[in-house]
Write a protein that holds these residues in place. Sequence first.
Motif, short mmCIF file in Angstrom:
data_model
loop_
_atom_site.label_atom_id
_atom_site.label_comp_id
_atom_site.label_asym_id
_atom_site.label_seq_id
_atom_site.Cartn_x
_atom_site.Cartn_y
_atom_site.Cartn_z
N HIS A 115 21.60 32.06 -3.41
CA HIS A 115 20.59 32.61 -2.50
C HIS A 115 21.23 33.74 -1.71
O HIS A 115 22.22 33.52 -1.00
CB HIS A 115 20.06 31.53 -1.56
N ILE A 116 20.69 34.94 -1.84
CA ILE A 116 21.16 36.11 -1.09
C ILE A 116 20.05 36.52 -0.15
O ILE A 116 18.93 36.81 -0.58
CB ILE A 116 21.55 37.26 -2.04
N ARG A 117 20.35 36.56 1.12
CA ARG A 117 19.34 36.84 2.15
C ARG A 117 19.14 38.35 2.33
O ARG A 117 20.01 39.16 2.02
CB ARG A 117 19.76 36.21 3.47
N LYS A 118 18.00 38.69 2.88
CA LYS A 118 17.68 40.08 3.20
C LYS A 118 18.74 40.67 4.12
O LYS A 118 19.12 40.06 5.12
CB LYS A 118 16.31 40.16 3.86
N GLY A 119 19.24 41.84 3.77
CA GLY A 119 20.20 42.55 4.61
C GLY A 119 21.65 42.17 4.40
O GLY A 119 22.53 42.75 5.03
N GLU A 120 21.92 41.24 3.49
CA GLU A 120 23.31 40.85 3.24
C GLU A 120 24.04 41.91 2.42
O GLU A 120 23.44 42.70 1.69
CB GLU A 120 23.38 39.52 2.48
N PHE A 121 25.38 41.90 2.53
CA PHE A 121 26.27 42.68 1.68
C PHE A 121 27.14 41.67 0.97
O PHE A 121 27.95 40.98 1.60
CB PHE A 121 27.12 43.64 2.51
N VAL A 122 26.98 41.54 -0.34
CA VAL A 122 27.63 40.48 -1.11
C VAL A 122 28.45 41.08 -2.25
O VAL A 122 27.96 41.92 -3.00
CB VAL A 122 26.58 39.51 -1.69
N PHE A 123 29.70 40.63 -2.36
CA PHE A 123 30.54 41.00 -3.50
C PHE A 123 30.46 39.90 -4.55
O PHE A 123 30.51 38.71 -4.23
CB PHE A 123 32.00 41.17 -3.07
N ILE A 124 30.39 40.31 -5.82
CA ILE A 124 30.50 39.40 -6.96
C ILE A 124 31.82 39.71 -7.64
O ILE A 124 32.04 40.83 -8.09
CB ILE A 124 29.34 39.58 -7.96
N VAL A 125 32.72 38.73 -7.69
CA VAL A 125 34.04 38.95 -8.28
C VAL A 125 34.30 37.93 -9.38
O VAL A 125 33.69 36.86 -9.42
CB VAL A 125 35.16 38.90 -7.22
#
Length: 225
Positions: free
Chosen positions: A24-34
């Motif tokens: 679950h990724i919320r609105k406005g998040e900055f997420v790295f996928i590694v």
Amino acid sequence: MIQLNNVTKIYPDGSKGVENINLHIRKGEFVFIVGSSGSGKSTLMKLLLKELDPTEGEIIINRIVTNELPRKQIPYLRRKLGVVFQDFRLLPNKTVAENVAFAMLVVEAPRRVIRRNVPAVLALVGLEKKGRSKPNQLSGGEQQRTALARAIVNNPPILICDEPTGNLDPETTWEIMELLVEINKRGTTIVMATHARDIVDIMQKRVITIDDGHIVRDREGGYVG
């Protein structure tokens, strides 16, 4: 904003892309996928872009269940997704301004809106003086700035970045990252796949680690091997 429920992708040859992914990724998040090569990271990114459909499970992007989406509706979904790739993917025969404007023409934006928005977004990425240049007249960093401008010119709520700094030198890499941070501050949700541990560590954002098709770690504050 982005939700994956028990998502599995098995390829026709029987190989596993991802298995039982819940995210679950919320609105406005900055997420790295590694994750290392072959970990399932590329499969996950392609599922988010609906380049692939899951074998099992449910993907919801911006309240749309994408694996139930009719083919004719896919272009409308992608209008809500800005995408930046490692290899820029600019149209070589068009100028910088024309490359950016093309993204607006595809969604049938009015000409007056195009004339207003293209200069504004070029100024945001520092290319206001390069609008008439062709891609082969630009540095790698300028090409990626152009690609970034094209990705955000329609003001998408979500920006998907697949190794966007992979072909850039360290100084240019950080210039692009600073732009991404600024775009994120304006409210855009950013999901970025990367191999660059130094970027992930310094940025101190949420980091999702994929290994053997599974999420093995999901934490704030940098990379943990």
